[in-house]
Design an enzyme around this catalytic site. Structure first.
Site, short mmCIF file in Angstrom:
data_model
loop_
_atom_site.label_atom_id
_atom_site.label_comp_id
_atom_site.label_asym_id
_atom_site.label_seq_id
_atom_site.Cartn_x
_atom_site.Cartn_y
_atom_site.Cartn_z
N GLU A 1 -56.47 106.23 -47.06
CA GLU A 1 -57.83 107.39 -46.92
C GLU A 1 -58.22 108.02 -48.17
O GLU A 1 -59.21 108.57 -48.40
CB GLU A 1 -57.63 108.55 -46.14
CG GLU A 1 -57.33 108.29 -44.46
CD GLU A 1 -58.54 107.96 -43.76
OE1 GLU A 1 -59.54 107.73 -44.42
OE2 GLU A 1 -58.43 107.85 -42.56
N ASP B 1 -57.90 99.27 -37.88
CA ASP B 1 -58.34 100.44 -38.05
C ASP B 1 -59.23 100.99 -37.27
O ASP B 1 -60.53 100.83 -37.42
CB ASP B 1 -58.88 100.56 -39.59
CG ASP B 1 -58.89 101.99 -40.14
OD1 ASP B 1 -58.73 102.64 -39.40
OD2 ASP B 1 -59.45 102.21 -41.26
N1 BES Z 1 -61.21 103.96 -40.63
C1 BES Z 1 -61.97 104.36 -41.83
C2 BES Z 1 -63.17 103.17 -42.11
C3 BES Z 1 -64.38 103.23 -40.87
C4 BES Z 1 -64.98 104.38 -40.52
C5 BES Z 1 -64.86 102.17 -40.78
C6 BES Z 1 -65.99 104.34 -39.59
C7 BES Z 1 -65.72 101.80 -39.67
C8 BES Z 1 -66.54 103.03 -39.24
C9 BES Z 1 -61.22 104.28 -42.84
O1 BES Z 1 -59.84 104.97 -42.59
C10 BES Z 1 -61.75 105.30 -44.00
O2 BES Z 1 -62.07 106.46 -43.61
N2 BES Z 1 -62.49 104.67 -45.16
C11 BES Z 1 -63.33 105.38 -46.05
C12 BES Z 1 -63.26 104.72 -47.37
C13 BES Z 1 -61.81 104.60 -48.09
C14 BES Z 1 -62.16 103.43 -49.30
C15 BES Z 1 -61.41 105.61 -48.61
C16 BES Z 1 -64.39 105.74 -45.43
O3 BES Z 1 -64.90 104.94 -44.67
O4 BES Z 1 -65.25 106.49 -46.16
ZN ZN Z 2 -60.50 106.92 -42.21
#
Ligand code: BES
Ligand code: ZN
Length: 416
Positions: free
Chosen positions: A272, A299
């Protein structure tokens, strides 16, 4: 983090709405278009370049064309588009990235010379084994794991709870490993924060040098201010993915399944905060020239936001492996509907494997736009996702088919 999702959207908005002059931006650009750019500004300089059969999110050029990473003045982009349109008679030709690192990652990932070299046979030919194991997967076990993980106050990468959650997963997986000498559980320590990633390895019998990775992230967040006393259950993001994987581990080990390739299950720390745990691990594997033939990321598996059941994300992933997953679903889970979607940025740990040139895929709970609205808040609970974990079970099923079909292949020479 939510912030990053907004940033990505803002970047697109800013570009669509007409750029402010003078902002430097990082782009990846095909060689022909690069030559057009150099005519507009002789001062631009390629920071990195790579020859590739263009695919995915990189600036598309002819197959085998060199693609460059360059920093340019944003104000030049409309003129560049015109020049490409006029002189090369096509649109696009470059892609704007958030920063230099992302541009380089895109270049390295999409080039994927390694993924190509390591491309396995995607034949589906283990019906007996897969069909025997699939009915053993149970949603009640997935539910239990999501419950246990979301009971931690939070699983942030710097908190005591985040450390404890990693230790709990390691203990659970050790219990599942039992006394098998071909199964090991380790905690992968990271230099810059206390939360460890967890890795369970089932050693392959006669093709152990080839490895398959199935992963999800163990940390949770409610944003940059998350601290010791913050409540961040992360039931869907991503207790669900870890729980779906844990149920696959349980069934594979309970049945005494012995893969020919090595199979590794990973619960990544610190996703995260920028995919940091998986980046560490994927880099280490690349350094050691590990032969990772495929990586699967789970995820968010437990919130159904669309009529379709499983969405294969097409960006920062490997097209051939995505097709394999769609074929696995068709063969083994014919009642499930598969859709396609994109994050539009490196949104989860699959991108860390892609960045190192490995073939990665990301089957997701919904389309990007209809995904769980409660993530990164105290309301990311089981009650706000599938309180029966039936949706998460579909991902265990797909992951098990993937593990067994890829895991059961012998050495390449014997195969072909
Ligand atoms: N699970 C999310 C990614 C996600 C969210 C995929 C909604 C599809 C739909 C992941 O844990 C996350 O929060 N990723 C971050 C980016 C990461 C590089 C910190 C995000 O999406 O902001
Ligand atoms: Zn997330």
């Amino acid at each position: 983090m939510l912030k990053m999702r907004q940033t990505a959207a803002l970047a697109l908005f800013a570009l669509a709405g007409g750029a402010q002059a003078g902002q430097p931006v990082w782009i990846s650009i095909g060689d022909q278009a690069y030559q057009q750019l150099r005519k507009l500004d002789a001062g631009v300089k390629s920071q990195q370049s790579r020859q590739l059969a263009a695919d995915g999110r990189l600036a598309k050029g002819a197959a085998g064309e060199t693609v460059h990473v360059v920093q340019v003045d944003e104000a030049l982009l409309p003129k560049l588009s015109d020049a490409i349109h006029e002189n090369l008679r096509h649109c696009g030709g470059y892609i704007v990235h958030g920063n230099q690192q992302e541009a380089r990652a895109a270049l390295n990932g999409a080039a994927a010379p390694l993924a190509k070299a390591l491309a396995p046979s995607y034949a589906i030919d283990n019906q007996a084994a897969v069909n025997k194991l699939l009915p053993q997967l149970q949603d009640s076990n997935i539910l239990g794991t999501i419950q246990s993980l979301s009971n931690y106050q939070n699983r942030f990468y710097t908190t005591s709870h985040g450390v404890n959650a990693s230790n709990w997963i390691a203990a659970q997986w050790k219990q599942l490993a039992g006394s098998r000498t071909d199964v090991t559980v380790e905690q992968f320590a990271h230099a810059s924060w206390p939360q460890k990633s967890v890795i369970l390895t089932i050693k392959g019998t006669d093709n152990s040098a080839e490895t398959i990775v199935l992963g999800g992230h163990l940390d949770s967040t409610i944003g940059s201010g998350t601290g010791e006393s913050s409540r961040a259950p992360g039931a869907d993001d991503d207790a669900s993915g870890v729980a779906s994987l844990t149920e696959v581990v349980r069934v594979l080990l309970a049945s005494n399944y012995q893969p020919r390739r090595t199979i590794k299950f990973m619960a990544y720390a610190a996703e995260e905060v920028g995919l940091r745990g998986s980046a560490d691990i994927a880099k280490r594997f690349k350094q050691q020239q590990a032969n990772v033939v495929g990586a699967l990321q789970l995820d968010m598996t437990n919130y159904q936001g669309d009529a379709q059941d499983i969405f294969l994300f097409t960006d920062y992933t490997n097209a051939a492996q995505n097709t394999f997953l769609a074929n696995l679903a068709k063969a083994y889970l014919p009642s499930l509907k598969v859709g396609y979607s994109q994050c539009g940025y490196a949104c989860s740990d699959h991108a860390s494997w892609t960045a190192q040139g490995y073939a990665a895929s990301f089957p997701f709970e919904s389309s990007f736009n209809n995904s769980n609205p409660y993530i990164h808040s105290r309301n990311d609970t089981l009650a706000n996702s599938d309180s029966q974990a039936k949706h998460a079970l579909k991902f265990s099923q797909l992951a098990l088919a993937y593990a067994v079909e890829l895991g059961s292949d012998g050495p390449a020479k014997a195969l072909r």
